[in-house]
Motif scaffolding. Sequence first.
Motif, PDB file in Angstrom:
ATOM      1  N   ARG A 183       0.818  -1.224   0.000  1.00  0.00           N
ATOM      2  CA  ARG A 183       0.000   0.000   0.000  1.00  0.00           C
ATOM      3  C   ARG A 183       0.848   1.268   0.000  1.00  0.00           C
ATOM      4  O   ARG A 183       0.329   2.359  -0.138  1.00  0.00           O
ATOM      5  CB  ARG A 183      -0.909   0.025   1.233  1.00  0.00           C
ATOM      6  N   GLU A 184       2.165   1.111   0.231  1.00  0.00           N
ATOM      7  CA  GLU A 184       3.007   2.304   0.352  1.00  0.00           C
ATOM      8  C   GLU A 184       3.763   2.639  -0.928  1.00  0.00           C
ATOM      9  O   GLU A 184       4.650   3.498  -0.936  1.00  0.00           O
ATOM     10  CB  GLU A 184       3.946   2.128   1.548  1.00  0.00           C
ATOM     11  N   SER A 187      -1.213   6.766   5.398  1.00  0.00           N
ATOM     12  CA  SER A 187      -2.212   5.698   5.460  1.00  0.00           C
ATOM     13  C   SER A 187      -2.852   5.688   6.848  1.00  0.00           C
ATOM     14  O   SER A 187      -2.348   6.307   7.785  1.00  0.00           O
ATOM     15  CB  SER A 187      -1.562   4.341   5.177  1.00  0.00           C
ATOM     16  N   TYR A 213      -3.184   7.730  12.278  1.00  0.00           N
ATOM     17  CA  TYR A 213      -2.633   7.754  10.919  1.00  0.00           C
ATOM     18  C   TYR A 213      -1.112   7.728  10.908  1.00  0.00           C
ATOM     19  O   TYR A 213      -0.475   8.223  11.834  1.00  0.00           O
ATOM     20  CB  TYR A 213      -3.112   9.019  10.191  1.00  0.00           C
TER      21      TYR A 213
END
Length: 292
Positions: free
Chosen positions: A119-120, A273, A280
């Motif tokens: 996801r990064e 994220s 967060y």
Amino acid sequence: MRLRAGVRVRLKELLKEALGEDVKYVPSSFDIIGSREGAVAILEFPEGAPDHVKRAVAEALMRVHRNVRLVLAKASERKGAFRLREYEVIAGEGGTEVVHVEHGVKLKLDPTKVYFSPREATERVRVASQVKPGETVMVMFAGVGPYALMIAKKQPLVEKVVAIELNPEAYRYMVENVRLNKLEGKVVPVLGDVRTEAKRWYGACDRVVMPLPKGAHEFLDRAFLCLKPGGGVIHFYHWAPERDLFSEAFRLLEREATLRGMSVRILDARVVSEYAPRIYKVCVDALVEPEV
Ligand SMILES: C[S@@+](CC[C@H](N)C(=O)[O-])C[C@H]1O[C@@H](n2cnc3c(N)ncnc32)[C@H](O)[C@@H]1O
């Protein structure tokens, strides 16, 4: 790779009839790590999800994503210095080692032995695209090398990217990934603790990347010391509550700068994220310069 909303809906739809009320246990997102040649899917089921639901979801997922050969469910939070978690095998077969491809960067890894989050990828591209020709970059907490390799790939004129990692398994993969991406000589993998290993680059770096939101602040002194006497940029990752996303990160950077007679100018501050409900992962890009 993140599951597209359309596929997610399709999965729920696919399973609606078979699962009835239990369709509420179908996870709202999951990760696929790997490539067309073979991938592992990682799901996070809500508390209390029955085994038959987990199996049905995993089997449906493997029907939709033909490259997924093994489906794992998260079985714990991330723990320890290596930031690993436990997994439960839900369906499929074969090992957990895969080759993930991210914007053309090949990353061999085993998600059960090393930290990795697909996801990064966007965040890594964002940082890499700021690197200028001739820079020496320090990537602390380097994992299997995704930041270091993305930087060297996006900026072929970078002088050097030093990448320090504590987990021997992650370091071993990083060394292999440097070779897989033909970036020997550009990316320098280092096995060890940033606390001790960073010393070799004190005063030598134009930029320091600190992708360890749980605890990067404890290494800010090392990051400042790595910068050249004329200063440089620090990409500082931190966890923060929704009600106040950046104040603490700003304060930590400013305190370190004051201690060293440096000044800090915030170039950017952004949410990367969601880590947990209303918590967060944030990144602050800071330009550090000697005080005039
Ligand atoms: C959140 S992960 C990030 C890994 C990688 N940068 C990525 O984006 O995939 C943090 C990494 O830092 C490593 N680590 C933790 N403490 C460390 C230390 N003191 N020195 C070097 N590496 C450390 C862990 O083993 C882990 O691989």
